[in-house]
Design an enzyme around this catalytic site. Structure first.
Site, PDB file in Angstrom:
ATOM      1  N   ASP A  66      38.916  -8.247  49.787  1.00  0.00           N
ATOM      2  CA  ASP A  66      39.209  -9.045  48.436  1.00  0.00           C
ATOM      3  C   ASP A  66      40.696  -9.087  48.672  1.00  0.00           C
ATOM      4  O   ASP A  66      41.615  -8.090  48.795  1.00  0.00           O
ATOM      5  CB  ASP A  66      38.649  -8.041  47.384  1.00  0.00           C
TER       6      ASP A  66
ATOM      7  N   TRP B 236      40.442  -2.773  40.825  1.00  0.00           N
ATOM      8  CA  TRP B 236      39.249  -4.035  41.467  1.00  0.00           C
ATOM      9  C   TRP B 236      38.287  -3.374  42.401  1.00  0.00           C
ATOM     10  O   TRP B 236      37.328  -3.898  42.329  1.00  0.00           O
ATOM     11  CB  TRP B 236      40.217  -5.037  42.038  1.00  0.00           C
TER      12      TRP B 236
ATOM     13  N   LYS C  49      46.560 -16.342  42.399  1.00  0.00           N
ATOM     14  CA  LYS C  49      47.706 -15.558  42.622  1.00  0.00           C
ATOM     15  C   LYS C  49      47.887 -16.074  44.342  1.00  0.00           C
ATOM     16  O   LYS C  49      47.341 -15.842  45.296  1.00  0.00           O
ATOM     17  CB  LYS C  49      47.347 -14.071  42.672  1.00  0.00           C
TER      18      LYS C  49
HETATM   19  C1  LIG Z   1      43.217 -10.314  40.050  1.00  0.00           C
HETATM   20  C2  LIG Z   1      42.428  -9.708  40.882  1.00  0.00           C
HETATM   21  C3  LIG Z   1      40.972  -9.785  40.896  1.00  0.00           C
HETATM   22  C4  LIG Z   1      40.322 -10.531  39.646  1.00  0.00           C
HETATM   23  O1  LIG Z   1      40.300 -11.739  39.729  1.00  0.00           O
HETATM   24  P1  LIG Z   1      39.552 -12.918  38.826  1.00  0.00           P
HETATM   25  O2  LIG Z   1      39.685 -14.246  39.589  1.00  0.00           O
HETATM   26  O3  LIG Z   1      40.223 -12.751  37.483  1.00  0.00           O
HETATM   27  O4  LIG Z   1      38.012 -12.469  38.795  1.00  0.00           O
HETATM   28  C5  LIG Z   1      40.192  -9.041  41.949  1.00  0.00           C
HETATM   29  N1  LIG Z   1      40.739  -8.448  42.703  1.00  0.00           N
HETATM   30  C6  LIG Z   1      42.199  -8.316  42.853  1.00  0.00           C
HETATM   31  C7  LIG Z   1      42.800  -7.855  43.979  1.00  0.00           C
HETATM   32  C8  LIG Z   1      42.905  -9.029  42.010  1.00  0.00           C
HETATM   33  O5  LIG Z   1      44.327  -9.032  42.236  1.00  0.00           O
END
Ligand SMILES: *Cc1c(COP(=O)(O)O)cnc(C)c1O
Length: 357
Positions: A169, A102, A193
């Protein structure tokens, strides 16, 4: 009926009460005489949902006054591009910590808009640890990190003191533990999540860092447009935000983020203790960087992995297959997963050891 123990990495398990209330609202929502799926986002009823969701996030995360909270679409992946687009001029440099896939995708997007300085990386060890001895240059425009590496099962247990605005993030561990929002300038997280169903993305941003790039910004990619529009510049993901509100209410009623942290620590301890004790299994990451949300582990004898997965599935444990870049297993244990589900998994591990060791 919900009969499985869902260890999936995302979209994730939400509380049963939330599923129930959301399903009722699909049929008939409150006193509106309409389904939540058909209600206009311009009604006072839905405006109240957005307001309550933002206020709950503010309260639960203790977000300071000078930060804005918005819901946007496009997932965390859209934020990979939106962050540099809004914050980084072409001739400027942003600092990134490379801790996984990511982070890597975020770096790729930032390079489209300016220069990137990767201050540290754990790529050479397949991201099994979080680099710690690095310097964030004082002339960087911002510093970007990933608080929890969903795929590799590592988590930042501390954040650096950054001399420049810190962007994070937090997609996979937001609301799972207490963080000091004031240490950051921009936090983003896909909803699926820990916040709610897929479709909405939460952005928490200190307003004073915006409006400083030279480029012209297209409206949908401009944070200020979404702030100005109260997350309703265009049609928002109504259902996703509604269910997020229900989930945030649940979280508050349970005792808030502090209580989630306590539960998540207990769940993580239950599983890590078993991984470390059981002669058949081993963890894949540096112990001090182990995630409390996504736990990655493998078997000493990989040939047994298929059989173990089958036995876990027979006990109702689903979503355990590891990401293809790590292999083995990944148990994601988001807020709504009860300790009892983890205990079912550790019981399967114990039984499997009795059979094979
Ligand atoms: C799941 C995830 C993403 C991607 O998220 P999307 O909403 O599918 O774009 C980005 N960063 C982290 C840390 C993630 O766990």
């Amino acid at each position: 009926m919900h009969t499985k123990h869902n260890f999936g990495a995302g979209p994730c398990i939400l509380p049963q009460e939330v599923f129930q209330e959301a399903s009722q609202a699909v049929l008939s929502w409150g006193n509106t005489g309409l389904s939540i799926l058909e209600i206009s986002h311009r009604t006072p009823e839905f405006e109240a949902v957005v307001e309550e969701s933002c206020n709950l996030l503010r309260e639960l995360m203790n977000i300071p006054e000078d930060y804005k909270v918005i819901f946007v679409q496009g997932g965390a992946s859209m934020q990979f591009g939106m962050v540099p687009y809004n914050l980084l001029n072409e001739n400027e440099t942003a600092a990134y910590l490379e801790t996984g896939v990511w982070a890597n995708k975020a770096i790729k997007e930032a390079k489209l808009f300016g220069h990137v300085n990767i201050v540290a990386s754990s790529k050479d060890s397949n991201y099994t640890f979080i680099p710690k001895d690095f310097v964030i240059p004082a002339d960087a425009k911002y510093f970007h990190c990933t608080s929890n590496n969903t795929i590799y099962g590592t988590q930042m247990q501390a954040f650096p003191k950054s001399p420049v605005p810190m962007v994070c993030d937090m997609s996979s561990d937001i609301l799972s533990r207490e963080v000091n929002v004031a240490d950051f300038d921009l936090i983003y997280a896909g909803a699926q999540k820990n916040i709610g169903p897929a479709g909405a993305t939460v952005v928490i941003v200190k307003e004073s860092i915006l409006g400083k790039v030279d480029r012209k910004l297209t409206s949908m990619m401009d944070y200020r447009v979404h702030i100005e529009g109260g997350s309703m510049y265009n049609t928002p993901p109504v259902f996703s935000i509604y269910v997020a509100m229900l989930n945030l209410r649940w979280l508050k009623a349970q005792g808030g983020v502090k209580e989630m942290e306590r539960r998540n620590n207990a769940k993580a301890k239950e599983l890590y203790d078993e991984i470390d004790r059981n002669s058949l299994f081993k963890g894949t990451c540096a112990v001090e960087d182990r995630s409390h949300m996504n736990i990655c582990f493998v078997m000493n004898n990989p040939e047994l992995e298929k059989e173990f997965l089958k036995e876990a599935e027979a006990a109702g444990c689903v979503g355990l297959k590891g990401h293809r870049s790590v292999g083995g297993f990944r148990a994601s244990m988001y807020n709504a997963l009860p300790l009892e589900s983890v205990q079912v998994l550790t019981a399967v591990m114990k039984a499997f050891e009795a059979k094979h060791a």
